[in-house]
Design a protein around this motif. Structure first.
Motif, PDB file in Angstrom:
ATOM      1  N   ASN A 263      38.951  -8.707  -7.952  1.00  0.00           N
ATOM      2  CA  ASN A 263      39.695  -9.101  -9.146  1.00  0.00           C
ATOM      3  C   ASN A 263      38.721  -9.840 -10.056  1.00  0.00           C
ATOM      4  OD1 ASN A 263      41.333 -10.171 -11.125  1.00  0.00           O
ATOM      5  ND2 ASN A 263      42.760 -11.149  -9.721  1.00  0.00           N
TER       6      ASN A 263
ATOM      7  N   SER B  78      31.341 -20.093 -17.824  1.00  0.00           N
ATOM      8  CA  SER B  78      32.583 -19.857 -17.102  1.00  0.00           C
ATOM      9  C   SER B  78      33.004 -21.139 -16.411  1.00  0.00           C
ATOM     10  CB  SER B  78      32.429 -18.720 -16.079  1.00  0.00           C
ATOM     11  OG  SER B  78      31.571 -19.123 -15.038  1.00  0.00           O
TER      12      SER B  78
ATOM     13  N   HIS C 157      43.453  -6.012  -4.140  1.00  0.00           N
ATOM     14  CA  HIS C 157      42.240  -6.795  -4.346  1.00  0.00           C
ATOM     15  C   HIS C 157      41.770  -7.387  -3.022  1.00  0.00           C
ATOM     16  CE1 HIS C 157      41.875  -6.452  -8.612  1.00  0.00           C
ATOM     17  NE2 HIS C 157      43.157  -6.781  -8.776  1.00  0.00           N
TER      18      HIS C 157
ATOM     19  N   GLN D 215      33.249  -9.900  -8.678  1.00  0.00           N
ATOM     20  CA  GLN D 215      32.649 -11.171  -9.078  1.00  0.00           C
ATOM     21  C   GLN D 215      32.290 -11.956  -7.822  1.00  0.00           C
ATOM     22  OE1 GLN D 215      35.054 -14.010 -11.193  1.00  0.00           O
ATOM     23  NE2 GLN D 215      36.921 -13.445 -10.105  1.00  0.00           N
TER      24      GLN D 215
ATOM     25  N   HIS E  61      39.100 -10.658 -13.234  1.00  0.00           N
ATOM     26  CA  HIS E  61      39.703 -11.467 -14.290  1.00  0.00           C
ATOM     27  C   HIS E  61      39.623 -12.940 -13.890  1.00  0.00           C
ATOM     28  CE1 HIS E  61      41.079  -7.818 -16.156  1.00  0.00           C
ATOM     29  NE2 HIS E  61      41.621  -7.445 -15.021  1.00  0.00           N
ATOM     30  N   ASP E  62      39.561 -13.822 -14.888  1.00  0.00           N
ATOM     31  CA  ASP E  62      39.497 -15.254 -14.603  1.00  0.00           C
ATOM     32  C   ASP E  62      40.751 -15.690 -13.864  1.00  0.00           C
ATOM     33  OD1 ASP E  62      37.049 -15.584 -15.827  1.00  0.00           O
ATOM     34  OD2 ASP E  62      37.911 -16.093 -17.772  1.00  0.00           O
ATOM     35  N   HIS E  63      40.559 -16.337 -12.732  1.00  0.00           N
ATOM     36  CA  HIS E  63      41.683 -16.856 -11.951  1.00  0.00           C
ATOM     37  C   HIS E  63      41.152 -17.858 -10.930  1.00  0.00           C
ATOM     38  CE1 HIS E  63      40.142 -13.533  -9.499  1.00  0.00           C
ATOM     39  NE2 HIS E  63      40.684 -14.122  -8.452  1.00  0.00           N
TER      40      HIS E  63
END
Length: 147
Positions: free
Chosen positions: A96, A135, A44, A82, A98-100
């Motif tokens: 990446n 979000s 990533h 994103q 995905h939520d992080h």
């Protein structure tokens, strides 16, 4: 098309082409070059348009900065990356999706992933009437300790 990607491995080019195809994006020369730099090694990345432009120039590719911006926007719209805003003035693009959470290293102006498993958010405030939470972005600002 592979002959026009000097300095890029065939694996990186193949990964980039597949990544674009999975998102339904046409694999133009510029898109494949940028995709290969972003995900070609399977890792990533957090990049700015300017840093990606510098990387593509190092590879000997001919892509304008405007094309890099437009391509990153298309990658965002397709869900491939994103956008992470820092200070409301600087955009980073993260492969990446995905939520992080993120660490922002102020001394280096660098964005990295923070360990999601260590983040605990017990409660969020209620959204105002007529709104919903789209979000939650968590950016933890860091600076190196002075010795």
């Amino acid at each position: 098309m592979k002959g026009c990607f000097a300095g890029m491995t065939p694996t990186a080019i193949d990964r980039g082409t597949e990544w674009l195809s999975q998102a339904g994006l046409r694999p133009t020369r510029q898109r494949v070059a940028l995709a290969a730099l972003l995900i070609g090694d399977g890792q990533h990345r957090h990049v700015t348009a300017e840093s990606l432009f510098a990387d593509v120039e190092k590879q000997g590719q001919k892509v304008s900065l405007a094309t890099v911006y437009n391509t990153l926007r298309a990658f965002c719209d397709a869900g491939l990356v994103q956008e992470v805003m820092v200070d409301g003035t600087k955009s980073y693009f993260d492969t990446n999706v995905h939520d992080h959470p993120h660490f922002f290293w102020e001394d280096e102006a660098k964005l990295t992933d923070a360990p999601a498993y260590q983040l605990e958010i017990a409660k969020l405030p209620d959204a105002p009437e007529g709104a919903e939470i789209a979000s939650v972005d968590v950016i933890i600002r860091l600076r190196r300790r002075s010795s």
